[in-house]
Enzyme design. Sequence first.
Site, PDB file in Angstrom:
ATOM      1  N   ASP A  68       0.900  -1.097  -0.104  1.00  0.00           N
ATOM      2  CA  ASP A  68       0.148  -0.066  -0.087  1.00  0.00           C
ATOM      3  C   ASP A  68       1.031   1.425  -0.022  1.00  0.00           C
ATOM      4  OD1 ASP A  68       0.963   0.489   2.449  1.00  0.00           O
ATOM      5  OD2 ASP A  68      -0.849   0.209   3.444  1.00  0.00           O
ATOM      6  N   ASP A  84       1.344   4.652   2.545  1.00  0.00           N
ATOM      7  CA  ASP A  84       1.185   5.404   3.702  1.00  0.00           C
ATOM      8  C   ASP A  84       1.490   6.724   3.707  1.00  0.00           C
ATOM      9  OD1 ASP A  84       0.553   2.876   5.303  1.00  0.00           O
ATOM     10  OD2 ASP A  84       2.327   2.394   4.324  1.00  0.00           O
ATOM     11  N   ASP A 141      -3.351   4.528   2.724  1.00  0.00           N
ATOM     12  CA  ASP A 141      -3.677   4.843   4.249  1.00  0.00           C
ATOM     13  C   ASP A 141      -3.259   5.993   4.402  1.00  0.00           C
ATOM     14  OD1 ASP A 141      -4.200   2.238   4.864  1.00  0.00           O
ATOM     15  OD2 ASP A 141      -2.559   1.494   5.573  1.00  0.00           O
TER      16      ASP A 141
HETATM   17  P1  8DG Z   1       4.318  -2.431   2.899  1.00  0.00           P
HETATM   18  O1  8DG Z   1       3.092  -1.555   2.868  1.00  0.00           O
HETATM   19  O2  8DG Z   1       5.425  -2.025   2.034  1.00  0.00           O
HETATM   20  O3  8DG Z   1       4.051  -3.748   2.757  1.00  0.00           O
HETATM   21  O4  8DG Z   1       5.171  -2.385   4.403  1.00  0.00           O
HETATM   22  P2  8DG Z   1       4.782  -1.324   5.442  1.00  0.00           P
HETATM   23  O5  8DG Z   1       4.650   0.186   4.927  1.00  0.00           O
HETATM   24  O6  8DG Z   1       6.074  -1.231   6.433  1.00  0.00           O
HETATM   25  O7  8DG Z   1       3.749  -1.750   6.228  1.00  0.00           O
HETATM   26  P3  8DG Z   1       2.115  -1.244   6.420  1.00  0.00           P
HETATM   27  O8  8DG Z   1       1.230  -2.203   6.948  1.00  0.00           O
HETATM   28  O9  8DG Z   1       1.865  -0.377   5.605  1.00  0.00           O
HETATM   29  O10 8DG Z   1       2.200  -0.495   8.097  1.00  0.00           O
HETATM   30  C1  8DG Z   1       3.086   0.600   8.220  1.00  0.00           C
HETATM   31  C2  8DG Z   1       3.455   1.006   9.467  1.00  0.00           C
HETATM   32  O11 8DG Z   1       2.184   1.760  10.038  1.00  0.00           O
HETATM   33  C3  8DG Z   1       3.713  -0.159  10.321  1.00  0.00           C
HETATM   34  O12 8DG Z   1       4.863   0.164  10.903  1.00  0.00           O
HETATM   35  C4  8DG Z   1       2.478  -0.263  11.370  1.00  0.00           C
HETATM   36  C5  8DG Z   1       1.843   1.396  11.267  1.00  0.00           C
HETATM   37  N1  8DG Z   1       0.771   1.492  11.897  1.00  0.00           N
HETATM   38  C6  8DG Z   1       0.518   2.087  12.807  1.00  0.00           C
HETATM   39  N2  8DG Z   1      -0.885   2.329  13.217  1.00  0.00           N
HETATM   40  C7  8DG Z   1      -1.381   1.764  12.232  1.00  0.00           C
HETATM   41  C8  8DG Z   1      -2.856   1.312  11.907  1.00  0.00           C
HETATM   42  O13 8DG Z   1      -3.815   2.009  12.499  1.00  0.00           O
HETATM   43  N3  8DG Z   1      -3.259   0.739  10.839  1.00  0.00           N
HETATM   44  C9  8DG Z   1      -2.338  -0.019  10.035  1.00  0.00           C
HETATM   45  N4  8DG Z   1      -2.393  -0.446   8.977  1.00  0.00           N
HETATM   46  N5  8DG Z   1      -0.757   0.261  10.373  1.00  0.00           N
HETATM   47  C10 8DG Z   1      -0.420   0.937  11.445  1.00  0.00           C
HETATM   48  O14 8DG Z   1       1.195   2.703  13.524  1.00  0.00           O
HETATM   49 MN    MN Z   2       2.567   0.369   3.974  1.00  0.00          MN
HETATM   50 MN    MN Z   3      -0.548   0.779   5.613  1.00  0.00          MN
END
Ligand code: 8DG
Ligand code: MN
Ligand code: MN
Length: 371
Positions: A205, A207, A295
């Site tokens: 995703d 962020d 996100d």
């Molecule tokens: P990716 O998307 O490339 O697979 O990896 P990522 O970017 O490291 O993973 P992510 O699932 O998008 O999460 C990014 C960070 O956001 C991770 O350290 C966890 C953090 N996070 C929070 N709060 C929340 C929340 O409420 N929901 C989600 N989905 N992630 C959160 O700190």
């Molecule tokens: Mn991510």
């Molecule tokens: Mn995310």
Amino acid sequence: ATVSPPTPVATVSQYACQRRTTLENHNKIFTEAFEVLAESYEFNMNEGQCLAFRRAASVLKSLPWAVLSLGATQDLPCLGQHTKKVMEEVLYYGRSFEVDNILSDERFQTLKLFTSVFGVGPKTAEKWYCRGLRSFSDILADRSIHLNRMQQSGFLHYGDISRAVSKAEALSLRNIIDGAVHAITPAAAVALTGGFRRGKEFGHDVDFIVTTPELGKEDRLLLNIIDGLKRQGLLLYCDYQASTFDMAKLPNHRFKAMDNFSKCFLILRLESSQVEGGLHSVEGDSRGWRAVRVDLVSPPLDRYAFALMGWTGSRQFQRDLRRFARAERRMLLDNHALYDKNKKEFLAASTEKDIFAHLGLEYIEPWQRNA
Ligand code: 8DG
Ligand code: MN
Ligand code: MN
């Protein structure tokens, strides 16, 4: 690259926040095996074993050299009997039989497939598996199953959102979010966070953190951004969660609890023409657009550094940062705040460097947090 530990070997910390972990992984053959085991334990609700394998994988990822014998792991932390047995198999046979068995297990394969759908966690996947369901068509044909709105979108856009998002696509989305934000207030700021901030070329995703300089306006900002995206016809799915942030509350060191800032989980429509070099999704490129998971989180400005730290990840890095704070410093850290239990006071931070400094840790760059 060096393939044996340099002598003398510097001691490796048990905490990921005291290690520098880049994306260059010299021990993939082991860490990939550990990931399978961790996931399998997660499906079996065995949190302890799951975490043990994630920790072991994280230690090996941080090494600037490849492990070529069990002897080389002697001084490494977080490697127990079980992890060493798996490493031994990989070293001698090039594979782990335990991992092979998991990968060919029907239950594991099915739970893996089901949890790959946006909105489906291990509990739901398990429930469907126990009902005898094995494929997406089984689920969609079962009239007794109620899919929530998130899961419906997950199935609808499955092809697109199960395909990785490229860096070029992430940067194009940043321009789109930037545009939506600045149409509302030029004073607001957008920052790319998550895996892309750690230097990853691909993600599941994208962020972003958005903030406004006026305290208390962050909820409104997010709603306005969502509205702007909707008017442009880019909003395919939106799960908005209003802030429940309470500044008097002590930080929750347990990593499982997500933060209370206002946030939204979106699926956006990304046009091929907006992305340099075209879309990463091949089908999407011929169609002219693809769906992408995005996100957005919007903390109040005085909590920006804590939110940025938490959302930059990696999950393992953040888990260990909190564990280190509590066990080594008697401090509580989460995405909202840092609290000193000795002094009984909150410690303010306007940058990530401030947080590392409060914790008495050397600063670790985002691209060194791929623990
Ligand atoms: P990716 O998307 O490339 O697979 O990896 P990522 O970017 O490291 O993973 P992510 O699932 O998008 O999460 C990014 C960070 O956001 C991770 O350290 C966890 C953090 N996070 C929070 N709060 C929340 C929340 O409420 N929901 C989600 N989905 N992630 C959160 O700190
Ligand atoms: Mn991510
Ligand atoms: Mn995310």
